[in-house]
Scaffold this active site. Structure first.
Site, PDB file in Angstrom:
ATOM      1  CD  GLU A 494      -2.922  -1.214   2.271  1.00 23.49           C
ATOM      2  OE1 GLU A 494      -2.375  -1.524   3.348  1.00 23.49           O
ATOM      3  OE2 GLU A 494      -4.147  -1.004   2.170  1.00 23.49           O
ATOM      4  CD  GLU A 514      -3.210  -6.567   4.185  1.00 20.95           C
ATOM      5  OE1 GLU A 514      -3.123  -7.313   3.183  1.00 20.95           O
ATOM      6  OE2 GLU A 514      -2.569  -5.517   4.294  1.00 20.95           O
TER       7      GLU A 514
HETATM    8  C1  HXC Z   1       5.359  -8.013  12.372  1.00 21.51           C
HETATM    9  C2  HXC Z   1       6.514  -9.472  11.047  1.00 21.51           C
HETATM   10  C3  HXC Z   1       5.746  -9.098   9.918  1.00 21.51           C
HETATM   11  C4  HXC Z   1       4.744  -8.100  10.109  1.00 21.51           C
HETATM   12  C5  HXC Z   1       7.191 -10.607   9.308  1.00 21.51           C
HETATM   13  N1  HXC Z   1       7.391 -10.398  10.612  1.00 21.51           N
HETATM   14  N2  HXC Z   1       6.180  -9.825   8.873  1.00 21.51           N
HETATM   15  N3  HXC Z   1       6.319  -8.948  12.251  1.00 21.51           N
HETATM   16  N4  HXC Z   1       4.592  -7.605  11.350  1.00 21.51           N
HETATM   17  N5  HXC Z   1       3.973  -7.678   9.115  1.00 21.51           N
HETATM   18  C6  HXC Z   1       8.397 -11.040  11.476  1.00 21.51           C
HETATM   19  C7  HXC Z   1       8.062 -12.496  11.754  1.00 21.51           C
HETATM   20  O1  HXC Z   1       7.120 -12.606  12.812  1.00 21.51           O
HETATM   21  C8  HXC Z   1       9.440 -13.029  12.143  1.00 21.51           C
HETATM   22  O2  HXC Z   1       9.713 -12.647  13.475  1.00 21.51           O
HETATM   23  C9  HXC Z   1      10.362 -12.236  11.237  1.00 21.51           C
HETATM   24  O3  HXC Z   1       9.637 -11.091  10.792  1.00 21.51           O
HETATM   25  C10 HXC Z   1      10.830 -13.004  10.031  1.00 21.51           C
HETATM   26  O4  HXC Z   1       9.695 -13.526   9.391  1.00 21.51           O
HETATM   27  P1  HXC Z   1       9.438 -15.099   9.180  1.00 21.51           P
HETATM   28  O5  HXC Z   1       7.961 -15.293   9.163  1.00 21.51           O
HETATM   29  O6  HXC Z   1      10.234 -15.908  10.137  1.00 21.51           O
HETATM   30  O7  HXC Z   1      10.083 -15.286   7.738  1.00 21.51           O
HETATM   31  P2  HXC Z   1       9.625 -16.311   6.641  1.00 21.51           P
HETATM   32  O8  HXC Z   1       9.375 -17.660   7.215  1.00 21.51           O
HETATM   33  O9  HXC Z   1      10.583 -16.154   5.524  1.00 21.51           O
HETATM   34  O10 HXC Z   1       8.185 -15.754   6.173  1.00 21.51           O
HETATM   35  C11 HXC Z   1       8.073 -14.531   5.544  1.00 21.51           C
HETATM   36  C12 HXC Z   1       6.575 -14.105   5.450  1.00 21.51           C
HETATM   37  C13 HXC Z   1       5.948 -14.074   6.841  1.00 21.51           C
HETATM   38  C14 HXC Z   1       5.822 -15.083   4.561  1.00 21.51           C
HETATM   39  C15 HXC Z   1       6.561 -12.725   4.800  1.00 21.51           C
HETATM   40  O11 HXC Z   1       6.809 -13.357   7.742  1.00 21.51           O
HETATM   41  C16 HXC Z   1       4.598 -13.427   6.891  1.00 21.51           C
HETATM   42  O12 HXC Z   1       3.613 -14.030   6.514  1.00 21.51           O
HETATM   43  N6  HXC Z   1       4.519 -12.203   7.413  1.00 21.51           N
HETATM   44  C17 HXC Z   1       3.294 -11.460   7.533  1.00 21.51           C
HETATM   45  C18 HXC Z   1       3.017 -10.699   6.283  1.00 21.51           C
HETATM   46  C19 HXC Z   1       1.685 -10.031   6.359  1.00 21.51           C
HETATM   47  O13 HXC Z   1       0.658 -10.661   6.623  1.00 21.51           O
HETATM   48  N7  HXC Z   1       1.638  -8.708   6.104  1.00 21.51           N
HETATM   49  C20 HXC Z   1       0.415  -7.904   6.190  1.00 21.51           C
HETATM   50  C21 HXC Z   1       0.314  -7.298   7.551  1.00 21.51           C
HETATM   51  S1  HXC Z   1      -1.219  -6.517   7.799  1.00 21.51           S
HETATM   52  P3  HXC Z   1      10.245 -13.738  14.560  1.00 21.51           P
HETATM   53  O14 HXC Z   1      10.354 -12.909  15.807  1.00 21.51           O
HETATM   54  O15 HXC Z   1       9.223 -14.813  14.595  1.00 21.51           O
HETATM   55  O16 HXC Z   1      11.558 -14.171  14.002  1.00 21.51           O
HETATM   56  C22 HXC Z   1      -1.093  -5.024   7.072  1.00 21.51           C
HETATM   57  C23 HXC Z   1      -2.352  -4.208   7.226  1.00 21.51           C
HETATM   58  C24 HXC Z   1      -2.171  -2.783   6.851  1.00 21.51           C
HETATM   59  O17 HXC Z   1      -0.145  -4.661   6.492  1.00 21.51           O
HETATM   60  C25 HXC Z   1      -3.394  -1.997   7.259  1.00 21.51           C
HETATM   61  C26 HXC Z   1      -3.197  -1.354   8.598  1.00 21.51           C
HETATM   62  C27 HXC Z   1      -4.324  -0.431   8.941  1.00 21.51           C
END
Ligand code: HXC
Length: 674
Positions: A494, A514
């Protein structure tokens, strides 16, 4: 030779090629872990582990095979990737095996004469331009390398346990090193998933000055409190207390050695506590199982722990040993602090910090004290790096612990960097990119969401406030270009959508995950694409409602990405070209949208692109918000629809389930929540 170093190591030019043959000397604990990192990060690398004990090599190679097996079992690697990581990995007791190596990394015992003998032997075998680095945690490079015939190719690269996973590496910029060597090492580390932190050549460098003195002062406190009590008080600041970590790492001899070095060099106040000489294992408690500590004792221990942290931090900064943002980040990533010492200092406030430091000065005469007003020690930016490349300001999102996920402070720092430069006539525009090569930005920080669940107004307001940077970009006079160096997810995508152009590395990937978290992308993704790229409306429908991924090539074909690039250098060059091309002609997002096709929501249950059950309620909110936003007469009103939709889903059972599941590292069950 003067070599300019950018804050983002990947903005520096490559000063030599990638290594093809590496030897790691020392098959103890950390040497093999470093080897495993290198082998998994650099495909095709030949790596030899050297040790005088054949059995140590055999055990190390078996351990690395075990790591690869585990990675496959957990789905972190494919069998082919694991096989590639192990291929070309050999061991030898003969230094002749390192011939032809372009990098030799020493990870032997902390013993200066021994290390010097190793380097002499290494130098007699490898070429004059082979890089030599030591993994010492304390011995200054000037002392290690002065006897080398070619010392300029040598420095310290100090890894942290477990070295295959812990991203932090200190890279020592010592007087005898070729500046191009430091540039090369930083760049290599940043490109291979590490977090290089450059320090000067002080004994114990930056992070071990913090860690060793933290442990030493904890030991000095044992006159007044037990190890279990001290670890329990320390739990406010660190994931594991000093005594627990010392037991885990068999660290007592290291503290004796490193603090003796500091005492000999810098004064008696660093002398290690005598109790280290008589204790093998500390009687303490595991993290999460604290003991009761009475209030007076707790206050005394807490003050002392903070005192040593702040004393060491101001000393490191006053002596220019490291950078303030690196200090905080390094403490969090390498040492397991929950917040950096400078964040703690800021949050304590001036009066409280002065009180703690005065008490510490009285208890520990000789220990360093601040030489400047306390606010002067704070970094300007904690979570972004700001560089000038010609007439363009490059802002790099740097939160390696969370794949550069956005939180409030980071958003404010990006906005402040843009505001600081946008009226400067010498600045043509901005590029926003992410640190490293894996992610541009993994979205909004999911850790912030639990506090919003169940409160529609608070959640909508959060989305509105999150958008302050994006709304600023909508009206910006100078071009801002997103350079997608890797994953652009959720709020990260975004952010890119609101930049005035998107350029992407060919391996980059975009996704709006999301819906798989039981929430909606509330800061523009249900609005902006339909106004900017109406030709891609069906693709965005699927991205929103099914979490479908978009490759860089697809984004380019659809006109979402303006250009593709191969590798980071080309990506940044391409982004800078776009900034120049857009100067004086910054595009604006249309106020109104053409009516998008209907977003189908009739599959029961709805499923994600990879077949997982989704929440029908959340998919329904997305469909309605996309429709209502497209019908809204202005962009601002359409964005409001998105904020309110985020508020609405925050009150669903699906959102609670999705967020809790992510934070607990498990798959959500939307079948149960609906
Ligand atoms: C907080 C996050 C994060 C996020 C990754 N991490 N994305 N922490 N917020 N959005 C953290 C993980 O918890 C992890 O921490 C570390 O980063 C490394 O990520 P891994 O998951 O271990 O890596 P990998 O296995 O390679 O997986 C990568 C990934 C996965 C597939 C991208 O991290 C993932 O699904 N992340 C979430 C992505 C997501 O859903 N984004 C949208 C967010 S909602 P630890 O401490 O465990 O090592 C959004 C809404 C906006 O953006 C609107 C707001 C109003």
């Amino acid at each position: 030779m003067t070599v300019t170093r950018h804050a983002n190591p990947l903005l520096d030019a490559a000063t030599r090629p990638l290594p093809r043959r590496i030897a790691v000397i020392g098959a103890g604990t950390i040497g093999p872990d470093i080897a495993y990192y290198l082998k998994t990060a650099l495909p095709g690398l030949a790596l030899t582990l050297v040790d005088i004990r054949a059995e140590a090599i055999d055990a190390a190679l078996a351990r690395l095979r075990g790591y690869a097996d585990k990675a496959v079992a957990r789905g972190k690697m494919t069998p082919a990737q694991a096989a590639a990581a192990l291929e070309g990995l050999t061991g030898s007791t003969d230094y002749g095996a390192i011939e032809g190596c372009d990098w030799v990394l020493e990870a032997a015992t902390e013993d200066l004469p021994l290390k010097r003998r190793i380097f002499a032997q290494v130098e007699s075998v490898v070429g004059a331009d082979a890089v030599i680095t030591s993994n010492t945690s304390s011995l200054p490079a000037a002392r290690l390398f002065t006897e080398l015939r070619h010392p300029a190719r040598a420095t310290v690269t100090h890894f942290f346990a477990p070295a295959w996973r812990n991203p932090a590496v200190e890279v020592i910029d010592w007087a005898g090193a070729d500046p191009a060597l430091v540039v090369w090492l930083r760049r290599l580390f940043a490109a291979t998933g590490k977090l290089p932190l450059v320090t000067t050549d002080a004994p114990c460098f930056m992070l071990d000055r913090i860690f060793d003195n933290w442990c030493n002062d904890a030991a000095l406190l044992l006159a007044d409190a037990s190890a279990a009590e001290i670890d329990s008080v320390a739990a406010e600041f660190v994931h594991a207390g000093p005594f627990f970590v010392l037991n885990l790492a068999h660290g007592n001899p290291i503290i004796v050695e490193t603090n003796t070095l500091q005492a000999d060099e810098e004064g008696e106040h660093y002398r290690p506590a005598s109790i280290f000489g008589s204790v093998d294992r500390w009687l303490t408690v595991a993290p999460g199982k604290p003991v009761e500590v009475d209030a007076a004792r707790r206050a005394r221990v807490r003050d002392r722990l903070l005192g040593v942290l702040w004393s060491q931090s101001v000393d490191i900064l006053d002596r220019g040993i490291g950078e303030p943002a690196d200090l905080d980040l390094g403490c969090r990533i390498a040492l397991g602090f929950k917040r950096g010492p400078l964040e703690l200092l800021r949050d304590a406030g001036d009066a409280e910090a002065r009180r703690v430091l005065a008490r510490f000065a009285a208890e520990r005469p000789g220990m360093p004290m601040p030489a400047r007003p306390l606010p002067d020690y704070q970094p300007r930016e904690r979570h972004v790096l700001v560089d000038r490349v010609g007439d363009v300001v490059v802002v790099t999102l740097r939160r390696p612990e969370a794949l550069n996920a956005l939180h409030d402070e980071m958003t404010d720092e990006v906005l402040a960097a843009i505001r600081r430069h946008e009226d400067d006539p010498a600045v043509a525009g901005f590029v926003i990119t992410g640190y490293g090569l894996k992610a541009f930005c993994a979205g909004a920080d999911i850790g912030r969401f639990p506090s919003l669940l169940g409160d529609a107004q608070a959640a909508a307001q959060y989305a509105r406030e999150c958008s302050r940077l994006l709304v600023h970009l909508d009206a910006a006079r100078k071009p801002v270009v997103a350079a997608l160096n890797g994953l652009a997810l959720g709020g990260g995508f975004e952010l890119a959508m609101r930049c005035h152009a998107i350029v992407a590395d060919r391996g980059a990937r975009m996704q709006l995950p999301e819906v798989t978290l039981g929430i909606v992308p509330g800061i523009g993704a249900m609005v902006v694409p339909y106004r900017r790229w109406p030709q891609a409306a069906e693709v965005f429908h699927r991205m929103l409602a099914r979490g479908e991924r978009l490759s860089a090539a697809q984004a380019h074909e659809l006109g979402i990405a303006d250009a593709l690039a191969d590798g980071f250098d080309a990506l940044v060059a391409c982004a800078i070209d776009r900034v120049h091309a857009l100067a004086g002609a910054v595009p604006r997002i249309a106020e109104r949208a053409p009516a998008p096709p209907r977003l189908q929501t009739d599959a029961t249950p709805p499923r994600s692109a990879d077949g997982r059950v989704l929440s029908a309620a959340v998919v329904g909110v997305i469909a309605r918000a996309v429709h209502d936003a497209a019908a809204a007469p202005t962009l601002a009103e359409a964005l409001e629809v998105g904020y309110r939709a985020f508020g609405e889903v925050a009150c669903t059972a699906a959102a609670r389930e999705g967020i809790e599941a992510f934070l607990a590292h498990r798959a959500p069950d939307f079948g149960a929540t609906g």
